[in-house]
Scaffold this motif. Structure first.
Motif, PDB file in Angstrom:
ATOM      1  N   VAL A 140       1.171  -1.291   0.001  1.00  0.00           N
ATOM      2  CA  VAL A 140      -0.058   0.073  -0.011  1.00  0.00           C
ATOM      3  C   VAL A 140       1.013   1.377   0.062  1.00  0.00           C
ATOM      4  N   CYS A 141       2.017   0.990   1.032  1.00  0.00           N
ATOM      5  CA  CYS A 141       2.730   2.323   0.838  1.00  0.00           C
ATOM      6  C   CYS A 141       3.720   2.618  -0.333  1.00  0.00           C
ATOM      7  N   ALA A 142       3.905   1.483  -1.167  1.00  0.00           N
ATOM      8  CA  ALA A 142       4.576   1.684  -2.249  1.00  0.00           C
ATOM      9  C   ALA A 142       3.874   2.018  -3.499  1.00  0.00           C
ATOM     10  N   SER A 143       2.603   1.981  -3.514  1.00  0.00           N
ATOM     11  CA  SER A 143       1.615   2.259  -4.625  1.00  0.00           C
ATOM     12  C   SER A 143       1.185   3.805  -4.762  1.00  0.00           C
ATOM     13  N   ASP A 144       1.517   4.206  -5.954  1.00  0.00           N
ATOM     14  CA  ASP A 144       1.139   5.668  -6.182  1.00  0.00           C
ATOM     15  C   ASP A 144      -0.199   5.676  -6.243  1.00  0.00           C
ATOM     16  N   LEU A 145      -1.165   4.799  -6.737  1.00  0.00           N
ATOM     17  CA  LEU A 145      -2.431   4.676  -6.976  1.00  0.00           C
ATOM     18  C   LEU A 145      -3.175   4.813  -5.497  1.00  0.00           C
ATOM     19  N   THR A 146      -2.742   3.971  -4.760  1.00  0.00           N
ATOM     20  CA  THR A 146      -3.320   3.958  -3.187  1.00  0.00           C
ATOM     21  C   THR A 146      -3.389   5.368  -2.384  1.00  0.00           C
ATOM     22  N   THR A 147      -2.656   6.079  -3.076  1.00  0.00           N
ATOM     23  CA  THR A 147      -2.819   7.529  -2.286  1.00  0.00           C
ATOM     24  C   THR A 147      -4.123   8.216  -2.479  1.00  0.00           C
ATOM     25  N   GLU A 148      -5.127   7.683  -3.630  1.00  0.00           N
ATOM     26  CA  GLU A 148      -6.225   8.234  -3.916  1.00  0.00           C
ATOM     27  C   GLU A 148      -7.298   7.435  -3.016  1.00  0.00           C
ATOM     28  N   LEU A 149      -6.925   6.560  -2.208  1.00  0.00           N
ATOM     29  CA  LEU A 149      -8.114   5.931  -1.324  1.00  0.00           C
ATOM     30  C   LEU A 149      -8.483   6.890  -0.406  1.00  0.00           C
ATOM     31  N   SER A 150      -9.699   6.728   0.011  1.00  0.00           N
ATOM     32  CA  SER A 150     -10.330   7.376   1.214  1.00  0.00           C
ATOM     33  C   SER A 150      -9.663   7.072   2.201  1.00  0.00           C
ATOM     34  N   GLY A 151      -9.873   7.920   3.318  1.00  0.00           N
ATOM     35  CA  GLY A 151      -9.307   7.471   4.829  1.00  0.00           C
ATOM     36  C   GLY A 151     -10.186   6.595   5.321  1.00  0.00           C
ATOM     37  N   ARG A 152     -11.384   6.200   4.807  1.00  0.00           N
ATOM     38  CA  ARG A 152     -12.517   5.310   5.242  1.00  0.00           C
ATOM     39  C   ARG A 152     -12.391   3.871   4.537  1.00  0.00           C
ATOM     40  N   PHE A 153     -11.555   3.828   3.663  1.00  0.00           N
ATOM     41  CA  PHE A 153     -11.236   2.418   3.009  1.00  0.00           C
ATOM     42  C   PHE A 153     -10.787   1.519   3.805  1.00  0.00           C
ATOM     43  N   LEU A 154     -11.174   0.344   3.995  1.00  0.00           N
ATOM     44  CA  LEU A 154     -10.617  -0.557   5.013  1.00  0.00           C
ATOM     45  C   LEU A 154     -10.291  -1.914   4.283  1.00  0.00           C
ATOM     46  N   PHE A 155      -9.327  -2.381   4.691  1.00  0.00           N
ATOM     47  CA  PHE A 155      -8.750  -3.720   4.339  1.00  0.00           C
ATOM     48  C   PHE A 155      -8.911  -4.613   5.666  1.00  0.00           C
ATOM     49  N   ALA A 156      -9.232  -5.846   5.615  1.00  0.00           N
ATOM     50  CA  ALA A 156      -9.388  -6.925   6.743  1.00  0.00           C
ATOM     51  C   ALA A 156      -8.419  -8.270   6.439  1.00  0.00           C
TER      52      ALA A 156
END
Length: 451
Positions: A140-156
């Protein structure tokens, strides 16, 4: 008291219906502080709730020196610091970075990952998901795209026991007994069977696919999409296969509608050490309580140690020597932590309420304390307004502040009974909540909607 309530109505909070936001994501983080009535608020993302004792010391010190002296645990296993000085942002970010709590400034608000807190500790899961956790956070921290995710998006990350699968994450990985993994997108019943070794990468691909599908739509989470969930799943399958990851559509595992929080006490298993599990009343933990937990975590041979924060506002201390476990647990109870399943605080939660939140109509934490009753079969959550911030999922007793008192109702899977108006009286509230919760072993289960 609540058995004769009318049929259910739709719960007036988001429960999966299509939703479009026309403003930016204002979700707070460590670098973006939120201005609350009790001062600035920082939300520190802690993937999987895993903290080294050194990191825990830093959080405790910052809460005492810069904030209100307490750590506020969230329903995602994160930590909030409240009552912060408005000019502390630079120091806060610097200390977080030095301690490893801020590995990427661009991704700090999107590192939302919950994981089975007892994974690898009691022998009950299908696999230890800690390697998945580390790998997914790095991806997640290495992906440029994931910076566009909302702060509410959740992985489990569920180790197969079904504890965090019901939390309603946008992307869920579930361990299987055969070594493979199941990838669930949102609440879909269908899952994708994938090789366990590729599970973290598959979860990242699923999140990036969501971003592409949702781009321009104004939605932040999978359940907000105005499209058939199967369409998203089909696109994820295609992208996984393009990446060389085998993906087969199948029926997902069935778990209870309500996620299962670990039972407070000593957590035994087939290993040389055991774990301690404690609850934190209303998710607020003071400096002395925090130090008591870190001391217990440091008792392991060689020092060090870790804490695992749970999505149910509790803490797990792994690696405790068996012969010391009972004494260590006994020391945590007098510190004000929930050390056993019979505590009246078990299953009781609340939002921040007054005076911390301007929208709240009441000091719901004081109300919950005054109306504390016997342990019940269902959790109970007190909210200061109709937003119900931090409420549980599945089935719970909903207590919401109103201008003339409170409204108490049962909620199951996003539907609720017509609320019962209860005056702002500790005795009346305790009676209404106890009747709705049912007995500690479920002898008096709360009625389902429509019964």
């Amino acid at each position: 008291m609540l058995a004769a309530m009318p049929p259910p109505a739709t719960l007036p909070v988001p429960t999966g219906a299509a939703s479009v936001r026309d403003r930016g994501d204002a979700c707070p983080g460590t670098l973006r502080l939120h201005r609350a009535d009790d001062g600035a608020l920082a939300r520190v993302r802690i993937p999987g709730g895993v903290l080294s004792t050194a990191q825990a010391d830093v959080l405790g010190e910052l809460a005492e020196r810069l904030g209100d002296g307490e750590l506020h645990l969230t329903s995602r296993g994160n930590v909030q610091l409240r009552g912060l000085r408005p000019d502390c942002g630079g120091e806060l970010a610097s200390r977080m970075g030095e301690s490893g709590l801020l590995p990427s400034e661009r991704h700090e608000r999107v590192r939302n990952i919950v994981a089975s807190p007892l994974s690898g500790l009691d022998g009950l899961g299908q696999r230890d998901v800690r390697p998945w956790l580390s790998a997914l956070d790095e991806l997640v921290c290495a992906s440029d795209l994931t910076t566009e995710l909302s702060g509410r998006f959740l992985f489990a990350l569920d180790d197969g026991r079904g504890d965090v699968d019901p939390l309603g994450a946008d992307v869920t990985l579930l361990a299987r007994a055969d070594g493979d993994a199941a990838l669930r997108i949102g609440p879909a019943e269908s899952v994708l069977r994938i090789p366990g070794a590729h599970a973290p990468r598959a979860a990242l691909i699923a999140a990036e696919t969501f971003l592409d599908v949702a781009r321009g739509s104004g939605v932040w989470r999978v359940t907000d999409l105005r499209t058939d969930g199967g369409i998203l799943l089909d696109q994820v399958v295609r992208r996984l296969r393009q990446a060389g990851i085998r993906a087969t559509r199948t029926t997902g595992p069935t778990h209870p509608a309500r996620s299962a929080a670990p039972v407070p006490g000593v957590v035994d298993g087939p290993y040389e050490t055991v774990a301690l599990c404690v609850g934190v009343p209303l998710g607020r933990i003071g400096a002395e309580q925090w130090r008591a937990l870190t001391r217990a975590a440091r008792q392991r041979e060689g020092g060090g140690g870790e804490l695992r924060l749970t999505p149910w506002r509790g803490v797990v201390v792994p690696g405790v020597e068996r012969e010391r476990a009972a004494a260590e647990l006994a020391a945590l109870g007098p510190a004000g932590l929930i050390s056993g399943p019979r505590s009246p605080w078990t299953g009781v939660g609340a939002c921040i309420g007054r005076p911390g939140c301007a929208k709240s109509l009441a000091d719901v934490r004081a109300g919950a304390t005054a109306a504390l009753g016997p342990v019940g079969a269902l959790p109970v959550y007190w909210s200061g307004c109709e937003r119900r911030c931090g409420h549980p999922r599945g089935a719970w007793v909903d207590v919401v502040a109103a201008p003339d008192g409170y409204r108490v109702s049962l909620v199951r899977d996003g539907e609720q009974h017509a609320p019962l108006a209860v005056p702002d009286s500790p005795a009346a509230l305790a009676a209404a909540v106890a009747a709705a919760r049912g007995g500690p072993d479920g002898q008096r289960p709360a009625p389902r909607p429509g019964t």
